[in-house]
Design a protein around this motif. Structure first.
Motif, PDB file in Angstrom:
ATOM      1  N   PRO A  80      64.021  55.873  47.490  1.00 57.64           N
ATOM      2  CA  PRO A  80      63.386  56.596  48.600  1.00 57.64           C
ATOM      3  C   PRO A  80      63.599  58.099  48.472  1.00 57.64           C
ATOM      4  N   ARG A  81      62.698  58.866  49.026  1.00 58.53           N
ATOM      5  CA  ARG A  81      62.688  60.318  48.819  1.00 58.53           C
ATOM      6  C   ARG A  81      64.002  60.986  49.217  1.00 58.53           C
ATOM      7  N   ARG A  82      64.659  60.473  50.249  1.00 59.40           N
ATOM      8  CA  ARG A  82      65.882  61.123  50.727  1.00 59.40           C
ATOM      9  C   ARG A  82      66.982  61.102  49.677  1.00 59.40           C
ATOM     10  N   ILE A  83      67.032  60.056  48.853  1.00 59.63           N
ATOM     11  CA  ILE A  83      68.064  59.943  47.811  1.00 59.63           C
ATOM     12  C   ILE A  83      67.434  60.152  46.432  1.00 59.63           C
ATOM     13  N   HIS A  84      66.304  60.776  46.386  1.00 54.43           N
ATOM     14  CA  HIS A  84      65.604  60.968  45.115  1.00 54.43           C
ATOM     15  C   HIS A  84      66.508  61.690  44.109  1.00 54.43           C
ATOM     16  N   TYR A 158      69.269  54.369  50.339  1.00 56.99           N
ATOM     17  CA  TYR A 158      69.348  54.313  48.876  1.00 56.99           C
ATOM     18  C   TYR A 158      68.232  53.460  48.275  1.00 56.99           C
ATOM     19  N   HIS A 159      67.692  52.510  49.058  1.00 53.99           N
ATOM     20  CA  HIS A 159      66.661  51.609  48.546  1.00 53.99           C
ATOM     21  C   HIS A 159      65.646  51.291  49.632  1.00 53.99           C
ATOM     22  N   THR A 160      64.470  50.882  49.198  1.00 62.12           N
ATOM     23  CA  THR A 160      63.485  50.333  50.123  1.00 62.12           C
ATOM     24  C   THR A 160      63.801  48.857  50.337  1.00 62.12           C
TER      25      THR A 160
END
Length: 238
Positions: A80-84, A158-160
């Motif tokens: 996900p973009r936040r933890i890219h 960290y994950h979808t």
């Protein structure tokens, strides 16, 4: 040394991002450490008991991690973009790890955990077969812990959900496949052959997990030693 401006790297084996203002986020950060904790448990049990059943389970766990490493680099789906930037996210390695552990444990409890009835073996040391209720409780705890870890990876960003579900499925597949392999090598006598290899014997590996209660056997031997010591002391006094 004071003028050394080289950038430093971080060993992020247990580095977890979480929201310090959110108690659930803090709990999820601890849940993210469960795979590392299980590895410590694996190594401790292998070193202290030398039980080949535990070693085989850990070997399968490492194989599951290798499969995850390969899948991530084959699929190449970002997190996900936040933890890219923290590596690929498909499938979730945490979810795959804990669901392998949970399912393999359940398969062991319900299929392999059948202590043999050997009248020749000292009854004091004989392993006690777990009741169905105990097996169900253990299974529920294992899968609840695994589900909590999977949920925590989504909650922390960290994950979808899809990445976690695929990780769960991959862990389940690895557990079923490895359980089938270990069952086959047992049935065909390959495990007995492997335990006779000099290097394996040198490490003192054994296969008594289903036959001997390790805790009780150690306690009984300790009690015998204390009784002998008291008897010897009493004879000296006389």
């Amino acid at each position: 040394m004071a003028d050394d401006t080289r950038p430093l790297a971080s060993l992020s084996l247990t580095h977890v991002y979480y929201d310090p203002e959110d108690p659930l986020s803090f709990l999820c950060a601890w849940l993210a450490l469960l795979p590392q904790a299980l590895c410590v448990v694996y190594v401790t049990l292998i070193w202290s008991t030398r039980e080949v059943e535990v070693a085989l389970m850990f070997l399968g766990q490492l194989g599951c991690e290798a499969a995850n490493f390969a899948l991530k680099r084959l699929i190449k789906e970002e997190r996900p973009r936040r933890i890219h930037g923290k590596g690929y996210g498909m499938p979730s390695s945490h979810a795959q790890f804990v669901f392998f552990w949970a399912l393999f444990l359940v398969l062991f409890l319900f299929i392999r955990h059948k202590p043999p009835h050997d009248p020749a073996r000292d009854a004091r040391y004989r392993s006690r077969a777990l009741s169905r209720a105990e097996r169900v409780v253990g299974s529920v705890i294992a899968f609840t812990a695994a589900a909590a870890v999977g949920w925590s990876r989504v909650y922390l960003g960290y994950h979808t959900v899809r990445q976690v579900l695929v990780g769960c499925a991959a862990g389940v597949c690895c557990a079923v496949a490895w359980f089938a392999v270990t069952s086959y090598i047992r049935d065909q006598g390959f495990l007995d052959w492997a335990l006779r290899i000099p290097l394996v014997e040198w490490f003192r590996f054994r296969d008594l997990l289903l036959e001997e209660d390790l805790c009780q056997a150690g306690w009984e031997k300790w009690e015998e030693k204390r009784i002998q010591a008291r008897s010897s002391k009493a004879r000296k006094v006389k």
